[in-house]
Design an enzyme around this catalytic site. Structure first.
Site, PDB file in Angstrom:
ATOM      1  N   ASN A 263       0.826  -1.203   0.000  1.00 57.04           N
ATOM      2  CA  ASN A 263       0.000   0.000   0.000  1.00 57.04           C
ATOM      3  C   ASN A 263       0.865   1.260   0.000  1.00 57.04           C
ATOM      4  O   ASN A 263       1.978   1.259   0.536  1.00 57.04           O
ATOM      5  CB  ASN A 263      -0.925   0.009   1.215  1.00 57.04           C
ATOM      6  CG  ASN A 263      -1.858  -1.198   1.234  1.00 57.04           C
ATOM      7  OD1 ASN A 263      -2.137  -1.780   0.188  1.00 57.04           O
ATOM      8  ND2 ASN A 263      -2.313  -1.572   2.407  1.00 57.04           N
TER       9      ASN A 263
ATOM     10  N   ASP B 228      -0.449   4.244   1.144  1.00 54.01           N
ATOM     11  CA  ASP B 228      -1.228   5.202   1.939  1.00 54.01           C
ATOM     12  C   ASP B 228      -0.582   5.619   3.251  1.00 54.01           C
ATOM     13  O   ASP B 228      -1.056   6.522   3.926  1.00 54.01           O
ATOM     14  CB  ASP B 228      -2.629   4.657   2.212  1.00 54.01           C
ATOM     15  CG  ASP B 228      -2.620   3.235   2.794  1.00 54.01           C
ATOM     16  OD1 ASP B 228      -1.743   2.933   3.627  1.00 54.01           O
ATOM     17  OD2 ASP B 228      -3.504   2.434   2.412  1.00 54.01           O
TER      18      ASP B 228
ATOM     19  N   HIS C  58       5.866  -0.334  -2.579  1.00 56.12           N
ATOM     20  CA  HIS C  58       5.508   0.465  -3.753  1.00 56.12           C
ATOM     21  C   HIS C  58       5.595   1.961  -3.507  1.00 56.12           C
ATOM     22  O   HIS C  58       5.063   2.750  -4.283  1.00 56.12           O
ATOM     23  CB  HIS C  58       4.097   0.083  -4.214  1.00 56.12           C
ATOM     24  CG  HIS C  58       3.995  -1.332  -4.670  1.00 56.12           C
ATOM     25  ND1 HIS C  58       2.833  -2.069  -4.582  1.00 56.12           N
ATOM     26  CD2 HIS C  58       4.933  -2.165  -5.199  1.00 56.12           C
ATOM     27  CE1 HIS C  58       3.051  -3.285  -5.052  1.00 56.12           C
ATOM     28  NE2 HIS C  58       4.313  -3.365  -5.430  1.00 56.12           N
TER      29      HIS C  58
ATOM     30  N   SER D 142      -4.394  -9.127   0.730  1.00 55.07           N
ATOM     31  CA  SER D 142      -3.807  -9.077  -0.606  1.00 55.07           C
ATOM     32  C   SER D 142      -4.296 -10.266  -1.418  1.00 55.07           C
ATOM     33  O   SER D 142      -4.284 -11.401  -0.941  1.00 55.07           O
ATOM     34  CB  SER D 142      -2.279  -9.104  -0.544  1.00 55.07           C
ATOM     35  OG  SER D 142      -1.728  -9.149  -1.857  1.00 55.07           O
TER      36      SER D 142
END
Length: 294
Positions: free
Chosen positions: A104, A106, A121, A221
């Site tokens: 994620n 975020d 990521h 996931s």
């Protein structure tokens, strides 16, 4: 179906010895209001996610992305950790979870108090220059974009997991982008787009975490892309137990010793309570557990 203590008991037994590495995906953040790509909340996406090749090669595609993301990142920045994130942080602080690998962007694991987090990521709240490599705050970029787009009246509709939103062509047409203040190069969110490669050093660090672990715990996931699934494959190669907690099937189910289909925001707090000896545990009526060794 079963009570939450029955659902989590096989997981708790495996986690009790500690040295657990968590691999988390978008399903952990859906209860914070951020949809995933492939679950039920992802079905509303009406356009494909931005690819790296399109971003660097098409100025109009970049304009569309930045206009959408200019609105969308604020919604992600305003999202709060949910009970699942907080439960993972509690387990880390107690010494049972040794590290977290998240797919994620975020930042919610860190916001929940987790410390040893590798953001596979990247992070949406940072910006990188593709020319000189300088990293800057997304908040600073937001101020610059507001200054050059004073009349921008786009309104966010559905938000996507990569931080953009749905906007019409007319709302995008007049949006202006800005370049790096240091070198004039192209600015990009410091996240790994589709078609882009995760930095090799980051991948090696994650592999090392998995190889030192006693258990790999996958949370939210679908393991559809190899970027995350490779850590399940490495765990299987190393003979490490794999536990998957996710709503819906995953591409790693064949490697899981225990598979729980349940809402993470309800199961993870109960699991933390069970392992840390806190409180009573309510029932969950929509959870299914599959144990390969039962």
């Amino acid at each position: 179906m079963g009570r939450v203590q029955d659902v989590i008991e096989p997981v708790a037994r495996l986690m009790a010895g500690g040295d657990v590495v968590v691999l988390s995906g978008a399903g952990l953040s859906t209860e914070s209001g951020i949809p995933d790509y492939r679950g039920s909340t992802g079905a509303a996406r009406r356009h494909s996610p931005m690819t790296y090749q399109m971003f660097v090669g098409d100025a109009q595609a970049r304009r569309r992305y930045w206009a959408r993301s200019h609105l969308g990142w604020r919604l992600i920045a305003g999202a709060a950790p949910n009970a699942g994130h907080r439960a993972v942080a509690r387990l880390e602080h107690a010494g049972l979870v040794s590290a977290i690998i998240t797919q994620n962007v975020d930042g919610l694991h860190t916001a929940a108090g987790s410390r040893d987090v590798v953001e596979l990521h990247g992070r949406l709240d940072q910006v990188v220059c593709l020319g000189c490599g300088q990293r800057t705050s997304r908040l600073d970029l937001d101020g610059r974009l507001r200054a050059v787009n004073p009349g921008f009246a786009g309104r966010a509709a559905a938000i996507n997991p990569d931080g953009d939103v749905e906007l019409g062509a007319a709302e995008v047409a007049g949006f202006r982008t800005v370049d790096c203040l240091a070198c004039g190069g192209l600015l990009k969110p410091d996240v790994v787009f589709f078609g882009e490669t995760v930095p090799a050093q980051r991948v090696r660090r994650c592999f090392a975490m998995v190889e030192r672990a006693r258990l790999l715990l996958v949370l939210g996931s679908s393991l559809t892309v190899l970027s995350g699934r490779r850590f399940v494959l490495r765990a299987a190669q190393q003979g490490l137990p794999v536990v998957i907690v996710n709503q819906g099937p995953t591409r790693g189910d064949g490697y899981a010793g225990v598979r729980v289909d349940a809402p993470l925001g309800r199961v993870l707090p109960a699991l933390a309570d069970r392992l840390l000896g806190v409180g009573s545990r309510p029932t969950v009526s929509d959870a299914v557990v599959h144990a390969a060794d039962s």
